[in-house]
Design an enzyme around this catalytic site. Structure first.
Site, short mmCIF file in Angstrom:
data_model
loop_
_atom_site.label_atom_id
_atom_site.label_comp_id
_atom_site.label_asym_id
_atom_site.label_seq_id
_atom_site.Cartn_x
_atom_site.Cartn_y
_atom_site.Cartn_z
N CYS A 1 -10.58 -3.74 -8.87
CA CYS A 1 -11.29 -2.65 -8.20
C CYS A 1 -12.08 -1.88 -9.27
O CYS A 1 -11.47 -1.32 -10.19
CB CYS A 1 -10.30 -1.74 -7.49
SG CYS A 1 -11.07 -0.24 -6.88
N PRO B 1 -8.23 -3.03 -2.48
CA PRO B 1 -9.29 -2.03 -2.66
C PRO B 1 -8.73 -0.70 -3.15
O PRO B 1 -7.56 -0.38 -2.92
CB PRO B 1 -9.88 -1.89 -1.25
CG PRO B 1 -8.73 -2.22 -0.35
CD PRO B 1 -7.92 -3.27 -1.07
N CYS B 2 -9.58 0.05 -3.84
CA CYS B 2 -9.18 1.40 -4.25
C CYS B 2 -8.99 2.24 -3.00
O CYS B 2 -9.69 2.02 -2.02
CB CYS B 2 -10.24 2.02 -5.15
SG CYS B 2 -10.26 1.26 -6.80
N PRO B 3 -8.05 3.17 -2.96
CA PRO B 3 -7.26 3.67 -4.09
C PRO B 3 -5.91 2.99 -4.26
O PRO B 3 -5.07 3.48 -5.01
CB PRO B 3 -7.07 5.14 -3.72
CG PRO B 3 -6.88 5.10 -2.22
CD PRO B 3 -7.84 4.00 -1.75
N TYR B 4 -5.67 1.88 -3.59
CA TYR B 4 -4.33 1.28 -3.60
C TYR B 4 -3.80 0.93 -5.00
O TYR B 4 -2.61 1.16 -5.27
CB TYR B 4 -4.25 0.08 -2.66
CG TYR B 4 -4.49 0.47 -1.23
CD1 TYR B 4 -3.60 1.31 -0.56
CD2 TYR B 4 -5.63 0.06 -0.56
CE1 TYR B 4 -3.84 1.70 0.74
CE2 TYR B 4 -5.88 0.46 0.74
CZ TYR B 4 -4.98 1.28 1.39
OH TYR B 4 -5.22 1.68 2.68
#
Length: 77
Positions: free
Chosen positions: A43, A16-19
């Site tokens: 994402c 998932p964001c922000p990864y």
């Protein structure tokens, strides 16, 4: 665009964001000048985050391709 062969690949599908954006910025300093990192993410927000963050850090976004939910970025140091 001609067929660009990246030097490294960062597969962030399922993250998932922000990864994806964070991992991209952590990986880029390890590249030598001129090398290319391919980042693959699904994402939806990464289409805004990754190119902007890369440019803000002085990297060049060579290409962005979307295939369904998967987005592929080519970023050059």
């Amino acid at each position: 665009m001609k067929n660009i062969v990246p030097d490294y690949r960062l597969d962030m599908v399922g993250e998932p964001c922000p990864y994806p954006a964070v991992a991209t910025l952590e990986a880029m300093p390890q590249l030598k000048k001129g090398e290319i990192l391919e980042v693959v993410s699904d994402c939806p927000q990464s289409i805004n985050n990754i190119p902007l963050d890369a440019r803000n850090h002085g990297y060049t976004v060579l290409d962005i391709q979307q295939d369904g939910p998967t987005i592929r970025y080519l970023i050059q140091k």
